[in-house]
Write an enzyme that holds these catalytic residues in place. Structure first.
Site, mmCIF file in Angstrom:
data_model
loop_
_atom_site.group_PDB
_atom_site.id
_atom_site.type_symbol
_atom_site.label_atom_id
_atom_site.label_comp_id
_atom_site.label_asym_id
_atom_site.label_seq_id
_atom_site.Cartn_x
_atom_site.Cartn_y
_atom_site.Cartn_z
ATOM 1 C CG HIS A 153 44.600 33.694 38.897
ATOM 2 N ND1 HIS A 153 45.210 32.670 39.578
ATOM 3 C CD2 HIS A 153 43.580 33.118 38.200
ATOM 4 C CE1 HIS A 153 44.578 31.526 39.331
ATOM 5 N NE2 HIS A 153 43.596 31.781 38.496
ATOM 6 N NE ARG B 247 45.382 25.546 38.454
ATOM 7 C CZ ARG B 247 44.348 26.390 38.344
ATOM 8 N NH1 ARG B 247 44.519 27.583 37.791
ATOM 9 N NH2 ARG B 247 43.155 26.043 38.787
#
Lengths: 323, 323
Positions: A286, A238
């Site tokens: 991502h 994250r």
């Protein structure tokens, strides 16, 4: 028997991507499901209208879906998240139903491949070979994996699977988690003292922690200073785990040799962000932890099957811990 | 008891690199060895003079060592090669003593790491992320390893170890060898028919064959044409396995998307060779299969221990097959 009413609330991944895999998974699980997209979901022209809120049995959702008030879903037995991370949905006060995190075998496999690939890339010093073909024959043999300690922060489903893959390649792996854990062949540490030891020994650090109040900016100037000089940082977890200014400063001094980052505080990473042009940073957009529609749909169907047969749901989120 | 006379004949790896590890390995194995460098070996000032040829019990050698006539070594029980490849020494007609190839666990581990690292690099499409940071966020999720078939040509010690590592990462692995073999979890093929099938299914091909009259230029225009369009070629085996002109032509047409080459017909690869500047070729300077002095010395000591105790030598070369 009445069909099971399932509402799909997600913009990304999309209805068009998930409709067929979900229907196939429900059929394979022997479930009679009436699957419909929520209002506000990117819809196709012939999609059925949503169920009435009070008639929904399960919600399959992404945190960016159109359903933000879970109060009216009085009959809903569970909210099944399509993402592994739940920090964007867990704090929602209206969500009092059981909340399950996605544990997608496809996602885990993809993560293991991304982490193993980038660990080996840095271990083998591939970058100069890929970027520069100078015609100069300079054989420099890297050390063996057995002499390259790797630390994984976060030993949940993903961290544990990565530790197993790296261990089988003979990397000495240290795994750190908030609560005590054990895993064969892995040096397991926990708590604040454990964190210091886990960082001090790591030539390559992999961040796979959930984002919580406790882990936000865990990788700050102090943590970065604990690493051996020249360590490599991989973040497929994250974006909020890292204090970005502290990382940029540590790259500047050479304390950190390279950072390969898949997740960011703002995504897409803005074009003007210093990470993009930084010679010691690799940005991957991502892609490490993508849920795969086929295997994720089977995971959703399995949890609905369990709910309908009275079995406990898999992968329920601990609402106090936040993951 | 008389000490065992061992002659060290190699320019690379060097006497200075091997003397201490060999002495340590002999001591650990309980062997009383009189170790001396051959005349013509890069020597240090205080090195002892070589043994008389007819008093040498074992020769530890590299193919580039100064001993080229093995005829005078009438008492020598075995020639122990420091390299995995023996094509430069096996055809020597004067070498009638048993010849053992090096099977170094360090070499095998390094090879597994190189092969797994480059397979994952191509599988995950890392090159554009490493070479180009454009500021454009374009998430393209690669397939899972389970959907990326890999073929390994050559299923000896090295090929088999690489197949095991790739299988544990869930790549579907096909292994091809001249003689029939089996390995758990690997689709094993052999012979000419097997070769065609092994090539036809491969998105990534790894060459780990010995160089023999049968395998020289095995990867020619015909073999390259059998691969699916856009396949990737990895060669950590031997440069002579590839017809270089055919490979350059296949890269030109796009039949081969990329070649990552660690070995070459001429090494060092000359600065003017087209491989260096080719955008679809990665040159790594013969680093995949480096023997590590510590583990290789233990392998040498073990073979001498076996010879002294009457046990069969390990890893003897089949002089007819040439490997």
């Amino acid at each position: 028997m009445m069909p099971i009413n399932v509402l799909f609330s997600a913009r990304t991944p999309r209805w068009s991507e998930y409709e067929a895999p979900l229907r196939a998974a429900f059929a394979d699980a022997g479930l009679d499901v009436d699957l419909r997209p929520a209002a506000g979901t990117t819809r196709v022209a012939d999609a059925p209208p949503p169920h009435a809120d009070e008639e929904v049995d399960y919600i399959v959702c992404a945190p960016n879906g159109s359903v933000t008030d879970f109060g009216p879903f009085t009959r809903t037995k569970a909210v099944l998240n399509l993402w592994a991370g739940v920090e964007a949905i867990a704090p929602n006060k209206t969500l009092t139903q059981p909340l399950a995190r996605m544990v997608d075998p496809g996602l885990t496999e993809g993560m293991v491949e991304w982490v193993t690939g980038h660990v080996l890339r840095h271990h083998l010093w591939l970058d100069p070979q890929i970027t520069g073909q100078t015609g100069a024959w300079r054989p420099v043999v890297p050390p063996l994996a057995r002499d390259r300690p790797v630390t994984i922060l976060g030993m949940g489903e993903l961290g544990s699977a990565c530790a197993e893959a790296l261990t089988s390649l003979r990397f000495p792996v240290t795994g750190w988690s908030r609560r005590a854990k054990t895993q064969e062949g892995v040096r397991c540490l926990w708590g604040d003292d454990g964190l210091a030891a886990a960082l001090e020994s790591a030539q390559i650090v992999v961040l796979l922690l959930p984002l919580t109040a406790q882990t936000e900016s865990l990788i700050d100037a102090r943590a970065l200073a604990r690493l051996p000089r020249g360590a490599v940082l991989l973040n497929p977890g994250r974006g909020g785990l890292i204090d970005d200014d502290a990382l940029l400063a540590a790259l500047e001094t050479g304390q950190i040799d390279h950072a390969t980052l898949d997740v960011f505080r703002t995504e897409p990473l803005p074009p003007e962000h210093p990470y993009w042009a930084h010679p010691k940073v690799t940005v991957t957009p991502h892609v490490a932890s993508a849920t795969r529609a086929g295997s994720a749909s089977r995971a959703v169907a399995e949890n609905i099957r369990r709910g309908e047969s009275g079995a406990p749901f898999l992968n329920l989120v601990d609402r106090v811990a936040g993951y």
